[in-house]
Design a protein around this motif. Structure first.
Motif, PDB file in Angstrom:
ATOM      1  N   GLN A  98       0.846  -1.182   0.000  1.00 58.94           N
ATOM      2  CA  GLN A  98       0.000   0.000   0.000  1.00 58.94           C
ATOM      3  C   GLN A  98       0.889   1.241   0.000  1.00 58.94           C
ATOM      4  OE1 GLN A  98      -2.925   0.017   3.080  1.00 58.94           O
ATOM      5  NE2 GLN A  98      -3.645   2.084   2.611  1.00 58.94           N
ATOM      6  N   VAL A  99       0.568   2.179  -0.876  1.00 57.48           N
ATOM      7  CA  VAL A  99       1.370   3.380  -0.994  1.00 57.48           C
ATOM      8  C   VAL A  99       0.953   4.379   0.076  1.00 57.48           C
ATOM      9  CG1 VAL A  99       1.918   5.331  -2.478  1.00 57.48           C
ATOM     10  CG2 VAL A  99       1.724   3.041  -3.445  1.00 57.48           C
ATOM     11  N   GLN A 100       1.943   4.966   0.728  1.00 52.11           N
ATOM     12  CA  GLN A 100       1.678   5.960   1.765  1.00 52.11           C
ATOM     13  C   GLN A 100       2.659   7.110   1.668  1.00 52.11           C
ATOM     14  OE1 GLN A 100       1.861   3.582   5.475  1.00 52.11           O
ATOM     15  NE2 GLN A 100      -0.180   4.378   5.899  1.00 52.11           N
ATOM     16  N   LEU A 101       2.177   8.292   2.050  1.00 53.78           N
ATOM     17  CA  LEU A 101       3.040   9.449   2.260  1.00 53.78           C
ATOM     18  C   LEU A 101       2.882   9.826   3.727  1.00 53.78           C
ATOM     19  CD1 LEU A 101       2.251  11.722  -0.836  1.00 53.78           C
ATOM     20  CD2 LEU A 101       4.120  10.098  -0.567  1.00 53.78           C
ATOM     21  N   VAL A 102       3.990   9.861   4.445  1.00 53.73           N
ATOM     22  CA  VAL A 102       3.928  10.144   5.872  1.00 53.73           C
ATOM     23  C   VAL A 102       4.778  11.370   6.184  1.00 53.73           C
ATOM     24  CG1 VAL A 102       4.374   9.265   8.186  1.00 53.73           C
ATOM     25  CG2 VAL A 102       3.567   7.708   6.400  1.00 53.73           C
ATOM     26  N   GLU A 103       4.110  12.404   6.714  1.00 55.38           N
ATOM     27  CA  GLU A 103       4.807  13.635   7.067  1.00 55.38           C
ATOM     28  C   GLU A 103       5.267  13.595   8.517  1.00 55.38           C
ATOM     29  OE1 GLU A 103       1.268  15.442   4.502  1.00 55.38           O
ATOM     30  OE2 GLU A 103       1.411  13.976   6.141  1.00 55.38           O
ATOM     31  N   SER A 104       6.291  14.384   8.803  1.00 55.63           N
ATOM     32  CA  SER A 104       6.764  14.565  10.171  1.00 55.63           C
ATOM     33  C   SER A 104       7.461  15.916  10.265  1.00 55.63           C
ATOM     34  CB  SER A 104       7.713  13.441  10.588  1.00 55.63           C
ATOM     35  OG  SER A 104       8.846  13.422   9.739  1.00 55.63           O
ATOM     36  N   GLY A 105       7.666  16.363  11.502  1.00 52.22           N
ATOM     37  CA  GLY A 105       8.447  17.577  11.715  1.00 52.22           C
ATOM     38  C   GLY A 105       7.655  18.807  12.107  1.00 52.22           C
ATOM     39  N   GLY A 106       6.337  18.705  12.115  1.00 54.79           N
ATOM     40  CA  GLY A 106       5.546  19.862  12.523  1.00 54.79           C
ATOM     41  C   GLY A 106       5.676  20.116  14.010  1.00 54.79           C
ATOM     42  N   GLY A 107       5.120  21.244  14.456  1.00 50.13           N
ATOM     43  CA  GLY A 107       5.174  21.562  15.867  1.00 50.13           C
ATOM     44  C   GLY A 107       4.867  23.006  16.134  1.00 50.13           C
ATOM     45  N   LEU A 108       5.158  23.420  17.358  1.00 47.35           N
ATOM     46  CA  LEU A 108       4.930  24.793  17.801  1.00 47.35           C
ATOM     47  C   LEU A 108       6.268  25.512  17.863  1.00 47.35           C
ATOM     48  CD1 LEU A 108       3.164  27.031  19.100  1.00 47.35           C
ATOM     49  CD2 LEU A 108       3.582  25.914  21.301  1.00 47.35           C
ATOM     50  N   VAL A 109       6.325  26.703  17.273  1.00 48.83           N
ATOM     51  CA  VAL A 109       7.566  27.463  17.245  1.00 48.83           C
ATOM     52  C   VAL A 109       7.231  28.941  17.374  1.00 48.83           C
ATOM     53  CG1 VAL A 109       7.581  27.668  14.725  1.00 48.83           C
ATOM     54  CG2 VAL A 109       9.737  27.763  15.979  1.00 48.83           C
ATOM     55  N   GLN A 110       8.139  29.703  17.923  1.00 51.07           N
ATOM     56  CA  GLN A 110       7.943  31.145  18.032  1.00 51.07           C
ATOM     57  C   GLN A 110       8.235  31.825  16.696  1.00 51.07           C
ATOM     58  OE1 GLN A 110      10.358  32.530  21.343  1.00 51.07           O
ATOM     59  NE2 GLN A 110       8.592  32.390  22.716  1.00 51.07           N
ATOM     60  N   ALA A 111       7.629  32.973  16.507  1.00 50.03           N
ATOM     61  CA  ALA A 111       7.882  33.753  15.298  1.00 50.03           C
ATOM     62  C   ALA A 111       9.383  34.008  15.164  1.00 50.03           C
ATOM     63  CB  ALA A 111       7.123  35.076  15.357  1.00 50.03           C
ATOM     64  N   GLY A 112       9.863  33.856  13.930  1.00 52.19           N
ATOM     65  CA  GLY A 112      11.291  34.000  13.668  1.00 52.19           C
ATOM     66  C   GLY A 112      12.055  32.696  13.722  1.00 52.19           C
ATOM     67  N   GLY A 113      11.407  31.663  14.229  1.00 48.99           N
ATOM     68  CA  GLY A 113      12.061  30.371  14.352  1.00 48.99           C
ATOM     69  C   GLY A 113      12.017  29.556  13.068  1.00 48.99           C
ATOM     70  N   SER A 114      12.495  28.320  13.178  1.00 50.48           N
ATOM     71  CA  SER A 114      12.593  27.433  12.021  1.00 50.48           C
ATOM     72  C   SER A 114      12.025  26.064  12.337  1.00 50.48           C
ATOM     73  CB  SER A 114      14.060  27.270  11.600  1.00 50.48           C
ATOM     74  OG  SER A 114      14.638  28.502  11.218  1.00 50.48           O
ATOM     75  N   ALA A 140       7.722   8.701   1.146  1.00 49.46           N
ATOM     76  CA  ALA A 140       6.818   7.825   0.399  1.00 49.46           C
ATOM     77  C   ALA A 140       7.254   6.383   0.594  1.00 49.46           C
ATOM     78  CB  ALA A 140       6.843   8.186  -1.073  1.00 49.46           C
ATOM     79  N   SER A 141       6.275   5.509   0.733  1.00 51.17           N
ATOM     80  CA  SER A 141       6.578   4.090   0.890  1.00 51.17           C
ATOM     81  C   SER A 141       5.578   3.267   0.108  1.00 51.17           C
ATOM     82  CB  SER A 141       6.552   3.697   2.368  1.00 51.17           C
ATOM     83  OG  SER A 141       5.263   3.873   2.912  1.00 51.17           O
ATOM     84  N   GLY A 142       5.973   2.017  -0.181  1.00 42.70           N
ATOM     85  CA  GLY A 142       5.105   1.138  -0.949  1.00 42.70           C
ATOM     86  C   GLY A 142       5.747   0.791  -2.274  1.00 42.70           C
ATOM     87  N   ASN A 143       4.988   0.120  -3.099  1.00 47.67           N
ATOM     88  CA  ASN A 143       5.480  -0.341  -4.382  1.00 47.67           C
ATOM     89  C   ASN A 143       5.330   0.779  -5.416  1.00 47.67           C
ATOM     90  OD1 ASN A 143       6.533  -1.992  -6.269  1.00 47.67           O
ATOM     91  ND2 ASN A 143       4.747  -3.306  -6.478  1.00 47.67           N
ATOM     92  N   ILE A 144       6.366   1.594  -5.549  1.00 44.60           N
ATOM     93  CA  ILE A 144       6.355   2.774  -6.397  1.00 44.60           C
ATOM     94  C   ILE A 144       7.389   2.627  -7.499  1.00 44.60           C
ATOM     95  CG2 ILE A 144       6.707   5.273  -6.471  1.00 44.60           C
ATOM     96  CD1 ILE A 144       6.010   5.275  -3.432  1.00 44.60           C
ATOM     97  N   LEU A 145       6.947   2.809  -8.732  1.00 45.75           N
ATOM     98  CA  LEU A 145       7.879   2.702  -9.855  1.00 45.75           C
ATOM     99  C   LEU A 145       8.671   4.002 -10.024  1.00 45.75           C
ATOM    100  CD1 LEU A 145       8.937   1.128 -12.328  1.00 45.75           C
ATOM    101  CD2 LEU A 145       7.094   2.198 -13.664  1.00 45.75           C
TER     102      LEU A 145
END
Length: 121
Positions: free
Chosen positions: A1-17, A24-29
């Motif tokens: 099964q093909v999946q796209l899994v995001e990570s890295g979001g969160g709470l940050v103060q203005a000016g931050g990074s 992507a995972s699964g059987n992808i050509l």
């Protein structure tokens, strides 16, 4: 099964990074273009940045000079480096990828489930 899994979001103060990742995972050509979108509460989903399979990039005017999209084809992963974040960047961020699953398959767009980015003032 093909999946796209995001990570890295969160709470940050203005000016931050923050750095978002989407794998992507699964059987992808083949993976063609990859992109990041975002949707703030009460607003339509908007395109943030795209990167082609060859590495060409494009950005929304609102993020030019602050965000950088990149990809690692071996890892089937797209990244979004977000610097100088502003409260108006607060949104649910989605990755998207145009995938070919087989030799006889056409290109299909797949979406991740989204990762929340909140920027406090």
């Amino acid at each position: 099964q093909v999946q796209l899994v995001e990570s890295g979001g969160g709470l940050v103060q203005a000016g931050g990074s923050l750095r978002l990742s989407c794998a992507a995972s699964g059987n992808i050509l083949k993976i063609d273009a990859m992109a990041w979108y975002r949707q703030a509460p009460g607003k339509q989903r908007e395109l943030v940045a795209t990167v082609t399979s060859g590495g060409s990039t494009n950005y929304a005017d609102s993020v030019k000079g602050r965000f950088t999209i990149s990809r690692d084809n071996d890892k089937k992963t797209v990244y979004l480096q977000m610097n100088s974040l502003k409260p108006e960047d607060t949104a649910l961020y989605y990755c998207a990828a145009d995938l070919r699953l087989g030799v006889w398959s056409g290109q299909e767009r797949y979406w991740g489930q989204g990762t929340q980015v909140t920027v406090s003032s």
